[in-house]
Design an enzyme around this catalytic site. Structure first.
Site, PDB file in Angstrom:
ATOM      1  N   SER A 188       0.455  -1.187  -0.474  1.00  0.00           N
ATOM      2  CA  SER A 188      -0.094   0.402  -0.046  1.00  0.00           C
ATOM      3  C   SER A 188       0.625   1.306  -0.116  1.00  0.00           C
ATOM      4  O   SER A 188       0.574   2.263  -0.611  1.00  0.00           O
ATOM      5  CB  SER A 188      -0.987   0.198   1.219  1.00  0.00           C
ATOM      6  OG  SER A 188       0.006   0.221   2.476  1.00  0.00           O
ATOM      7  N   HIS A 216      -5.430  -3.288  -3.060  1.00  0.00           N
ATOM      8  CA  HIS A 216      -4.652  -2.067  -3.983  1.00  0.00           C
ATOM      9  C   HIS A 216      -4.921  -3.086  -5.227  1.00  0.00           C
ATOM     10  O   HIS A 216      -5.127  -2.393  -6.304  1.00  0.00           O
ATOM     11  CB  HIS A 216      -3.219  -1.646  -3.666  1.00  0.00           C
ATOM     12  CG  HIS A 216      -3.737  -0.915  -2.842  1.00  0.00           C
ATOM     13  ND1 HIS A 216      -4.328   0.396  -2.220  1.00  0.00           N
ATOM     14  CD2 HIS A 216      -3.432  -1.020  -1.181  1.00  0.00           C
ATOM     15  CE1 HIS A 216      -4.390   0.957  -1.013  1.00  0.00           C
ATOM     16  NE2 HIS A 216      -3.681   0.002  -0.040  1.00  0.00           N
ATOM     17  N   LYS A 255     -11.741   0.894  -1.804  1.00  0.00           N
ATOM     18  CA  LYS A 255     -10.420   1.372  -3.470  1.00  0.00           C
ATOM     19  C   LYS A 255     -11.300   1.232  -3.918  1.00  0.00           C
ATOM     20  O   LYS A 255     -12.547   2.698  -4.506  1.00  0.00           O
ATOM     21  CB  LYS A 255      -9.959   1.160  -2.308  1.00  0.00           C
ATOM     22  CG  LYS A 255      -9.153   1.009  -1.502  1.00  0.00           C
ATOM     23  CD  LYS A 255      -7.440  -0.171  -1.072  1.00  0.00           C
ATOM     24  CE  LYS A 255      -7.624   1.141   1.133  1.00  0.00           C
ATOM     25  NZ  LYS A 255      -6.677   0.273   2.055  1.00  0.00           N
TER      26      LYS A 255
HETATM   27  C1  PLP Z   1      -6.612  -0.059   2.767  1.00  0.00           C
HETATM   28  C2  PLP Z   1      -6.279  -1.163   3.382  1.00  0.00           C
HETATM   29  C3  PLP Z   1      -6.574  -2.086   4.087  1.00  0.00           C
HETATM   30  C4  PLP Z   1      -8.041  -2.171   5.468  1.00  0.00           C
HETATM   31  O1  PLP Z   1      -8.968  -1.637   4.135  1.00  0.00           O
HETATM   32  P1  PLP Z   1     -10.547  -0.928   4.770  1.00  0.00           P
HETATM   33  O2  PLP Z   1     -11.263  -1.140   3.903  1.00  0.00           O
HETATM   34  O3  PLP Z   1      -9.943   0.180   4.947  1.00  0.00           O
HETATM   35  O4  PLP Z   1     -10.431  -1.124   6.168  1.00  0.00           O
HETATM   36  C5  PLP Z   1      -6.300  -3.501   4.205  1.00  0.00           C
HETATM   37  N1  PLP Z   1      -4.974  -3.994   3.652  1.00  0.00           N
HETATM   38  C6  PLP Z   1      -4.513  -2.984   2.742  1.00  0.00           C
HETATM   39  C7  PLP Z   1      -3.301  -3.645   2.104  1.00  0.00           C
HETATM   40  C8  PLP Z   1      -5.253  -1.603   2.993  1.00  0.00           C
HETATM   41  O5  PLP Z   1      -4.510  -1.046   1.858  1.00  0.00           O
END
Ligand code: PLP
Length: 401
Positions: A188, A216, A255
């Site tokens: 991330s 992502h 996302k």
């Molecule tokens: C954003 C993210 C999460 C958490 O997801 P949310 O739905 O925002 O709680 C988990 N793992 C990774 C790699 C992320 O980037």
């Protein structure tokens, strides 16, 4: 030491955070998520969001959410296991399972909750976890909880298959032991990809499970945006049902999917186990039915989103070309996450502030989100950006050099 009242103690620690360039602040937007953000009455080009396909404020999702609210109300009213599991949730789980190429999927309220729930349900006393050092905080926290339950944990250097192989060989499977390899698919804060084919091969060879966090990659990578497994040709449609016995896949829905929530996709048995044992699923209110309705519309757009994904690729290439002959150091990232490494916390904040003065908003990411000494600007691109906006960012960075 004399007793320090809580507030004085915290105030002193906040002052230390200020001093170290680690104090966090929020900005309030007066506009929906998109390539332009209005803050304090000024308009900025935003390179902050994870809304990679530009779906967060898409009219089709808004319509589906409004229709969904009228038909199903706003709240689910209870946990999924009591009476909070409504028809749109069920329809969404079926769509997600088919889309990701697994027999079953389980909708969770956030990716953070999904990671905590699945890891702690799968690893307890005597089990072993092998985790990439740069995994997301939610996976790190999940491992801490699993350790509290008696699991042992090992961390391997980022993306290092040889090091992981040595760790697995040095810690051979014991009878009845569950072994999990945990990895982000797209990291991330770096934007690079995990070597998923090699990881799956090691999982098979050393009798482990591979848990893939595709926060992502889901919606962005692979044919029709089916995610990182599909990107590498590892989805079970191509490789046979046996893969699902080794793989647990987590995708987030806040996302690229533009809404909020997450899902775990796996075999029938794993999903049934999570329904009965994942505490972050059992002891929380069911997701809003509005979200499920919006996400069904989102999946349509993701599936038909080749033009959005192609435009995103053009923007990534444009940014990388634009900065290639400058002092700015990009990471080797093929994804929409394009971090610019700066190093020092204060320097990263200064560059972010200089860009902000020029009407460009890109967040400075500092420890503990990234390792000490690797503070960076985390530029993230979206299919709703225009080429001229990328050029504005490149020009502004050149001026800041
Ligand atoms: C954003 C993210 C999460 C958490 O997801 P949310 O739905 O925002 O709680 C988990 N793992 C990774 C790699 C992320 O980037």
């Amino acid at each position: 030491m004399s007793h320090i009242p809580l507030h004085d103690d915290l105030a002193a620690q906040l002052a230390t955070l200020d001093h170290d360039g680690l104090r966090r602040h929020r900005r309030t937007l007066a506009s929906p998520c998109g390539p332009l953000a209005i803050v304090d009455g000024r308009e900025f080009i935003s390179f902050c969001s994870n809304d990679y396909l530009g779906l967060a404020a898409d009219p089709a999702l808004v319509e589906a959410a409004c229709d969904g609210a009228r038909r199903w109300g706003v709240g689910s009213g209870a946990s999924h296991l009591v009476s909070g599991h409504l028809a749109p949730h069920d329809a969404l789980e079926r769509r997600l399972a088919a889309f990701a190429g697994f027999p079953r999927a389980l909708l969770m309220t956030t990716g953070y909750m999904a990671n905590i729930g699945m890891v702690t349900a799968l690893a307890g006393r005597g089990d072993a976890i092998f985790a990439d050092r740069l995994n997301h905080a939610s996976l790190i926290d999940a491992v801490q909880l699993a350790k509290a339950q008696g699991a042992e944990s090992h961390r391997y250097p980022h993306g290092d298959l040889a090091a992981l192989e040595r760790l697995l060989a040095a810690n051979p499977a014991r009878p009845g032991q569950r072994r999990l390899i945990l990895t982000d698919a797209v990291f991330s804060m770096d934007g690079d990809l995990a070597p998923l084919p090699g990881l799956l091969e090691l999982a098979e060879r050393f009798d482990a499970w591979l848990l893939v966090d595709d926060a992502h990659g889901f919606g962005v990578l692979g044919p029709q945006g089916r995610g990182s497994l599909a990107h590498f040709g590892l989805d079970i449609g191509l490789s046979g049902q046996a893969r699902a016995e080794r793989l647990v896949y987590m995708g987030t829905l806040g996302k690229a999917a533009g809404a909020s929530g997450a899902f775990v996709a796996a075999s029938e048995t794993v999903i049934e186990w999570l329904i009965s044992r994942a505490r972050t699923y059992i002891f929380t209110t069911g997701a809003s039915p509005i979200m499920a309705c919006a996400l069904l519309a989102s999946l349509d757009l993701i599936e038909q989103g080749d033009a959005r994904r192609a435009h995103l690729q053009r923007l990534i290439a444009r940014l990388r070309d634009g900065l290639s002959a400058t002092q700015w150091r990009l990471m080797p990232s093929p994804t929409a996450i394009q971090p610019i490494i700066i190093g020092d916390n204060h320097a990263a904040l200064r560059v972010a502030a200089a860009l902000y003065d020029k009407g460009i908003w890109a967040p400075a990411i500092r420890p503990p989100t990234v390792p000490a000494g690797t503070a960076r600007l985390r530029v993230s691109l979206s299919a709703t950006h225009r080429v001229e906006q990328i050029d504005r960012l490149v020009d502004a960075l050149k001026e800041c050099a």
